[in-house]
Design a protein around this motif. Structure first.
Motif, PDB file in Angstrom:
ATOM      1  N   ALA A  63      -9.965  -2.912   9.033  1.00  0.00           N
ATOM      2  CA  ALA A  63      -9.279  -1.709   8.585  1.00  0.00           C
ATOM      3  C   ALA A  63     -10.008  -1.189   7.343  1.00  0.00           C
ATOM      4  O   ALA A  63     -10.944  -1.832   6.850  1.00  0.00           O
ATOM      5  CB  ALA A  63      -7.820  -2.033   8.292  1.00  0.00           C
ATOM      6  N   PRO A  64      -9.612  -0.046   6.802  1.00  0.00           N
ATOM      7  CA  PRO A  64     -10.320   0.495   5.635  1.00  0.00           C
ATOM      8  C   PRO A  64     -10.206  -0.388   4.400  1.00  0.00           C
ATOM      9  O   PRO A  64      -9.298  -1.215   4.279  1.00  0.00           O
ATOM     10  CB  PRO A  64      -9.615   1.844   5.413  1.00  0.00           C
ATOM     11  CG  PRO A  64      -8.970   2.188   6.694  1.00  0.00           C
ATOM     12  CD  PRO A  64      -8.594   0.877   7.310  1.00  0.00           C
ATOM     13  N   GLY A  65     -11.139  -0.189   3.470  1.00  0.00           N
ATOM     14  CA  GLY A  65     -11.068  -0.833   2.169  1.00  0.00           C
ATOM     15  C   GLY A  65     -11.292  -2.328   2.187  1.00  0.00           C
ATOM     16  O   GLY A  65     -10.767  -3.047   1.327  1.00  0.00           O
ATOM     17  N   GLY A  66     -12.057  -2.822   3.142  1.00  0.00           N
ATOM     18  CA  GLY A  66     -12.332  -4.254   3.199  1.00  0.00           C
ATOM     19  C   GLY A  66     -11.205  -5.081   3.758  1.00  0.00           C
ATOM     20  O   GLY A  66     -11.250  -6.316   3.726  1.00  0.00           O
ATOM     21  N   SER A  79      -0.740  -9.500   9.937  1.00  0.00           N
ATOM     22  CA  SER A  79      -1.094  -9.702   8.535  1.00  0.00           C
ATOM     23  C   SER A  79      -2.280  -8.836   8.144  1.00  0.00           C
ATOM     24  O   SER A  79      -3.107  -8.478   8.986  1.00  0.00           O
ATOM     25  CB  SER A  79      -1.453 -11.176   8.273  1.00  0.00           C
ATOM     26  OG  SER A  79      -0.350 -12.027   8.507  1.00  0.00           O
ATOM     27  N   VAL A  80      -2.345  -8.531   6.855  1.00  0.00           N
ATOM     28  CA  VAL A  80      -3.516  -7.908   6.261  1.00  0.00           C
ATOM     29  C   VAL A  80      -4.170  -8.943   5.356  1.00  0.00           C
ATOM     30  O   VAL A  80      -3.495  -9.560   4.517  1.00  0.00           O
ATOM     31  CB  VAL A  80      -3.142  -6.641   5.462  1.00  0.00           C
ATOM     32  CG1 VAL A  80      -4.348  -6.123   4.676  1.00  0.00           C
ATOM     33  CG2 VAL A  80      -2.629  -5.565   6.401  1.00  0.00           C
ATOM     34  N   VAL A  81      -5.456  -9.142   5.527  1.00  0.00           N
ATOM     35  CA  VAL A  81      -6.223 -10.085   4.710  1.00  0.00           C
ATOM     36  C   VAL A  81      -7.231  -9.289   3.892  1.00  0.00           C
ATOM     37  O   VAL A  81      -7.988  -8.478   4.440  1.00  0.00           O
ATOM     38  CB  VAL A  81      -6.942 -11.129   5.575  1.00  0.00           C
ATOM     39  CG1 VAL A  81      -7.815 -12.036   4.724  1.00  0.00           C
ATOM     40  CG2 VAL A  81      -5.937 -11.954   6.382  1.00  0.00           C
ATOM     41  N   ARG A  82      -7.211  -9.509   2.590  1.00  0.00           N
ATOM     42  CA  ARG A  82      -8.143  -8.803   1.693  1.00  0.00           C
ATOM     43  C   ARG A  82      -8.466  -9.710   0.516  1.00  0.00           C
ATOM     44  O   ARG A  82      -7.566 -10.276  -0.096  1.00  0.00           O
ATOM     45  CB  ARG A  82      -7.523  -7.500   1.212  1.00  0.00           C
ATOM     46  CG  ARG A  82      -8.496  -6.561   0.517  1.00  0.00           C
ATOM     47  CD  ARG A  82      -7.774  -5.296   0.086  1.00  0.00           C
ATOM     48  NE  ARG A  82      -8.704  -4.265  -0.355  1.00  0.00           N
ATOM     49  CZ  ARG A  82      -8.328  -3.113  -0.898  1.00  0.00           C
ATOM     50  NH1 ARG A  82      -7.037  -2.844  -1.049  1.00  0.00           N
ATOM     51  NH2 ARG A  82      -9.235  -2.230  -1.282  1.00  0.00           N
ATOM     52  N   LYS A 139      -1.721   2.524   1.987  1.00  0.00           N
ATOM     53  CA  LYS A 139      -2.050   1.239   1.365  1.00  0.00           C
ATOM     54  C   LYS A 139      -1.960   0.068   2.345  1.00  0.00           C
ATOM     55  O   LYS A 139      -2.079  -1.078   1.956  1.00  0.00           O
ATOM     56  CB  LYS A 139      -1.141   0.996   0.163  1.00  0.00           C
ATOM     57  CG  LYS A 139      -1.370   1.991  -0.964  1.00  0.00           C
ATOM     58  CD  LYS A 139      -0.534   1.654  -2.186  1.00  0.00           C
ATOM     59  CE  LYS A 139      -0.817   2.622  -3.322  1.00  0.00           C
ATOM     60  NZ  LYS A 139      -0.012   2.308  -4.538  1.00  0.00           N
ATOM     61  N   TRP A 140      -1.731   0.346   3.592  1.00  0.00           N
ATOM     62  CA  TRP A 140      -1.639  -0.665   4.634  1.00  0.00           C
ATOM     63  C   TRP A 140      -0.594  -1.719   4.279  1.00  0.00           C
ATOM     64  O   TRP A 140      -0.832  -2.915   4.310  1.00  0.00           O
ATOM     65  CB  TRP A 140      -3.016  -1.306   4.914  1.00  0.00           C
ATOM     66  CG  TRP A 140      -3.891  -0.375   5.691  1.00  0.00           C
ATOM     67  CD1 TRP A 140      -4.563   0.705   5.210  1.00  0.00           C
ATOM     68  CD2 TRP A 140      -4.124  -0.391   7.101  1.00  0.00           C
ATOM     69  NE1 TRP A 140      -5.219   1.366   6.221  1.00  0.00           N
ATOM     70  CE2 TRP A 140      -4.968   0.713   7.397  1.00  0.00           C
ATOM     71  CE3 TRP A 140      -3.716  -1.238   8.135  1.00  0.00           C
ATOM     72  CZ2 TRP A 140      -5.401   0.990   8.691  1.00  0.00           C
ATOM     73  CZ3 TRP A 140      -4.151  -0.969   9.424  1.00  0.00           C
ATOM     74  CH2 TRP A 140      -4.989   0.149   9.693  1.00  0.00           C
TER      75      TRP A 140
END
Length: 384
Positions: A63-66, A79-82, A139-140
């Motif tokens: 997804a965007p932004g790493g 989940s979102v992993v960053r 902001k996901w």
């Protein structure tokens, strides 16, 4: 004449191909399980763990932004992993039917429109599999505007839930690979959505106008190809061609080049007779032979992606296929016509257990999920 891209390869022949020999091989036939071979020209690999403590992660997408977006089958959690940290984007446990091989499965992400699709089990109106679409905030952190894209993909016990998603680069199509639900009549029944590759408009859920049966009033209007057993992977080559990866019975996992309207020959009837060939040439009409087949026994091929970028050296342009049972990754090279040229299995990727999904990051890195059921990971793989 049936299209004959399956190639007979012994272990010695594979080794010969990998060191640059060009022996002549004939098809159709099945290649045996390849064994541990490695292309010495392939780059060394850098393997990083970017997420831990997952449970049966089925898919990972960028997804965007790493950010990376990850689905977990049994937890029904997205989940979102960053930056090495995981947070929950959505807990879908009250919406997703989980049974056996079916739960929250494949994802597709359109970063430009902040749209996310998921394929998952559902018990609404009886157990089945469906594809759902959401909008994601900037902001996901939240999902909204839920919409069912297509439903009624058959299910029984949850076996052969299948369901891999792919956004077609060349059209508005969402490509959907499905399992046959372990019901023998589904794969060649054009009005069953099981054991198929489907193409639907990614926003409206309507059949794509160039589908072979687009004008039908029944479910066959969604069908692109049929006669599949349990589609686990979909990948689109640089030339625009679509390829599928599917589980065999006790033999013949397959990689298939998808030809519009074609029959891939799985017909396990009467009942669910897994002794029949994966591509049964005794059936009426023409059956498409596999581009690659594991032979006996199966190795349980799963997700797949085409390797992009000159940094990959001799692996550029290969099809990277995640493998569950054999716990490895296989890189398959096909020529322009779809015939197998070579195969390699880097030993560095054979130490993480079962590999479920592999997708491409925008910089060409490979994103991989393990599926061991205990402290599963998301890996990021790049050439050194």
């Amino acid at each position: 004449m049936p299209r004959s891209h399956a190639v007979a390869l012994s272990a010695a022949l594979v080794a010969g191909l990998l060191v640059g020999l060009s022996p002549s091989v004939a098809g159709p036939a099945h290649s045996p399980s390849i064994g541990q071979v490695f292309d010495q020209r392939a780059p060394a690999l850098r393997i990083r763990t970017v997420a831990r403590r997952l449970q049966h992660p089925w898919d990972v997408q960028q997804a965007p932004g790493g950010r990376l977006v990850v689905s977990e089958r049994d937890r029904a959690r997205i989940s979102v992993v960053r930056n090495g940290k995981r947070r929950t984007l959505a807990d879908l446990s009250k919406q997703v039917w989980v049974s056996g091989e079916t739960g929250l499965m494949s994802l597709a992400v359109d970063p430009g429109s902040r749209t996310l699709w998921a394929c998952h089990g559902s018990s609404a109106g009886g157990n089945h599999v469906q594809v759902t679409r959401w909008r994601v905030d900037e902001k996901w952190r939240t999902l909204s505007k839920r919409r069912t894209v297509i439903s009624g993909l058959p299910s029984s016990s949850g076996r052969h839930g299948g369901c891999r998603l792919l956004l077609d680069r060349d059209s508005d199509a969402l490509v959907i690979g499905t399992g046959d639900a372990a019901i023998g009549t589904n794969p060649r029944d054009l009005d069953s959505l099981g054991g198929k590759v489907l193409r639907v408009h990614r926003r409206t859920g309507k059949p794509m106008a160039d589908n072979p049966y687009a004008d039908a009033s029944t479910d066959r209007r969604f069908v692109w190809t049929y006669g599949h057993r349990n589609v686990q992977g979909l990948a689109q080559r640089a030339d625009g061609s679509l390829w599928s990866v599917e589980h065999g019975s006790y033999r013949d996992d397959e990689v298939n080049l998808l030809v519009r309207g074609s029959d891939y020959g799985w017909n396990p009837v009467p009942g669910y007779n897994e002794q029949v060939p994966m591509t049964d040439q005794s059936l009426p009409g023409t059956q498409q032979e596999a581009a690659w087949s594991s032979g006996t026994p199966t190795i349980a091929t799963s997700g797949a992606t085409w390797v992009r970028g000159s940094q990959w050296g001799s692996l550029e342009g290969t099809l990277a296929v995640a493998v569950l049972k054999a716990s490895e990754m296989v890189f398959l090279r096909f020529d322009d016509s779809g015939s197998l040229v070579s195969a390699t299995q880097p030993p560095a990727l054979a130490r993480f257990g079962r590999l479920r999904s592999v997708t491409s990051a925008r910089n060409g890195d490979l994103l991989v999920t393990t599926d061991n059921g205990d402290d599963d990971r998301v890996l990021r793989i790049s050439p050194r």
